[in-house]
Design a protein around this motif. Sequence first.
Motif, PDB file in Angstrom:
ATOM      1  N   PRO A 186      -4.353  10.454  -2.772  1.00 39.64           N
ATOM      2  CA  PRO A 186      -3.012  10.259  -3.317  1.00 39.64           C
ATOM      3  C   PRO A 186      -2.943   9.003  -4.176  1.00 39.64           C
ATOM      4  CG  PRO A 186      -3.058   9.757  -0.965  1.00 39.64           C
ATOM      5  CD  PRO A 186      -4.397  10.314  -1.331  1.00 39.64           C
ATOM      6  N   ALA A 187      -2.068   9.042  -5.174  1.00 38.32           N
ATOM      7  CA  ALA A 187      -1.860   7.878  -6.030  1.00 38.32           C
ATOM      8  C   ALA A 187      -0.867   6.932  -5.352  1.00 38.32           C
ATOM      9  CB  ALA A 187      -1.326   8.318  -7.387  1.00 38.32           C
ATOM     10  N   THR A 188      -1.025   5.651  -5.625  1.00 37.56           N
ATOM     11  CA  THR A 188      -0.105   4.645  -5.078  1.00 37.56           C
ATOM     12  C   THR A 188       0.867   4.219  -6.166  1.00 37.56           C
ATOM     13  OG1 THR A 188      -1.753   3.853  -3.501  1.00 37.56           O
ATOM     14  CG2 THR A 188       0.055   2.356  -4.024  1.00 37.56           C
ATOM     15  N   TYR A 189       2.126   4.145  -5.799  1.00 36.37           N
ATOM     16  CA  TYR A 189       3.200   3.756  -6.710  1.00 36.37           C
ATOM     17  C   TYR A 189       3.919   2.555  -6.099  1.00 36.37           C
ATOM     18  CZ  TYR A 189       2.560   8.461  -8.619  1.00 36.37           C
ATOM     19  OH  TYR A 189       2.033   9.600  -9.176  1.00 36.37           O
ATOM     20  N   LYS A 190       4.216   1.567  -6.918  1.00 36.12           N
ATOM     21  CA  LYS A 190       4.952   0.385  -6.454  1.00 36.12           C
ATOM     22  C   LYS A 190       6.410   0.531  -6.859  1.00 36.12           C
ATOM     23  CE  LYS A 190       5.172  -4.623  -6.767  1.00 36.12           C
ATOM     24  NZ  LYS A 190       4.783  -5.796  -7.527  1.00 36.12           N
ATOM     25  N   THR A 246       6.271   0.665  -1.285  1.00 35.29           N
ATOM     26  CA  THR A 246       5.289   1.503  -1.957  1.00 35.29           C
ATOM     27  C   THR A 246       5.493   2.963  -1.590  1.00 35.29           C
ATOM     28  OG1 THR A 246       3.706   1.197  -0.165  1.00 35.29           O
ATOM     29  CG2 THR A 246       3.506  -0.291  -2.060  1.00 35.29           C
ATOM     30  N   GLN A 290       3.074   6.558  -1.660  1.00 32.66           N
ATOM     31  CA  GLN A 290       1.809   7.241  -1.923  1.00 32.66           C
ATOM     32  C   GLN A 290       2.153   8.700  -2.117  1.00 32.66           C
ATOM     33  OE1 GLN A 290      -0.949   6.415   1.250  1.00 32.66           O
ATOM     34  NE2 GLN A 290      -1.535   4.483   0.344  1.00 32.66           N
ATOM     35  N   ASP A 305       0.602  12.579  -3.441  1.00 32.08           N
ATOM     36  CA  ASP A 305      -0.442  13.503  -3.862  1.00 32.08           C
ATOM     37  C   ASP A 305       0.256  14.752  -4.375  1.00 32.08           C
ATOM     38  OD1 ASP A 305      -2.438  15.454  -4.040  1.00 32.08           O
ATOM     39  OD2 ASP A 305      -3.534  14.686  -2.316  1.00 32.08           O
ATOM     40  N   GLY A 310       2.840  12.910   0.889  1.00 33.83           N
ATOM     41  CA  GLY A 310       2.953  11.498   0.556  1.00 33.83           C
ATOM     42  C   GLY A 310       3.492  10.670   1.693  1.00 33.83           C
ATOM     43  N   LYS A 311       3.586   9.375   1.420  1.00 30.13           N
ATOM     44  CA  LYS A 311       4.109   8.404   2.372  1.00 30.13           C
ATOM     45  C   LYS A 311       5.043   7.463   1.628  1.00 30.13           C
ATOM     46  CE  LYS A 311      -0.037   8.286   5.247  1.00 30.13           C
ATOM     47  NZ  LYS A 311      -1.070   7.445   5.847  1.00 30.13           N
ATOM     48  N   ASP A 315       5.945   9.450   6.621  1.00 26.42           N
ATOM     49  CA  ASP A 315       4.603   9.915   6.279  1.00 26.42           C
ATOM     50  C   ASP A 315       4.604  11.407   5.966  1.00 26.42           C
ATOM     51  OD1 ASP A 315       4.928  11.027   8.773  1.00 26.42           O
ATOM     52  OD2 ASP A 315       3.213  10.042   9.690  1.00 26.42           O
ATOM     53  N   LYS A 341       3.229   4.108 -10.989  1.00 28.94           N
ATOM     54  CA  LYS A 341       1.859   4.347 -10.559  1.00 28.94           C
ATOM     55  C   LYS A 341       1.019   3.114 -10.826  1.00 28.94           C
ATOM     56  CE  LYS A 341      -1.760   7.855 -10.955  1.00 28.94           C
ATOM     57  NZ  LYS A 341      -2.133   9.123 -11.619  1.00 28.94           N
TER      58      LYS A 341
END
Length: 193
Positions: free
Chosen positions: A25-29, A59, A61, A63, A69-70, A110, A192
């Motif tokens: 999964p990509a992390t986004y702030k 944050t 996360q 996918d 995601g989380k 989550d 992202k």
Amino acid sequence: MRQFSVALIAAALGLGAAGAAHAAPATYKIDDDHTYATFAIDHFGASVNRARFDTVTGTVQFDKAAKAGKIDVTVDVKSVYSGSKGFDKHLQAADFFDAAKHPTMRFVSDKLVFQGDKLVEVPGQLTLLGQTHPVTLKANQFACYPNPLAKTEACGGDFEAVIDRTQWGMNAMVDMGMPKNVKITATIEAFKQ
């Protein structure tokens, strides 16, 4: 030899597809310029008290392929803004958010629940006044897009829930007839990384 080559290509394509399906999964702030939380509560049937919290960090996360995601979001209680300095102080006092002892609220999830391609809800845990209880945020809208200013992908949405504030021990003025139920909303946008 030809059969071996065909088998090798098929295996490689199969591994490639499997690798794509299990991409991390990509992390986004969370972007603080486009993110805030609000609440609204009936005020004895005469009006509705509303306020927002302007300092929200965290944050996400996500996918996209797995629709999973989380989310981990923290709200600074002292950033509450109602339009009235006196009311803001009252909200930060011990009988409401007790900002001196509990300076933050936190929502952690989550799981993202999709119906087809549409995000419909985010079940999670809300920590408020030192207590943690389940809350499910309904997704009013959600989308990802290429943000031209940040020069990266942004994902964001608008979410809401109605909670019983007394579950977290916020009992102020309930005995005088002020409702327990509070509508909370969260407008979130994250970039992202």
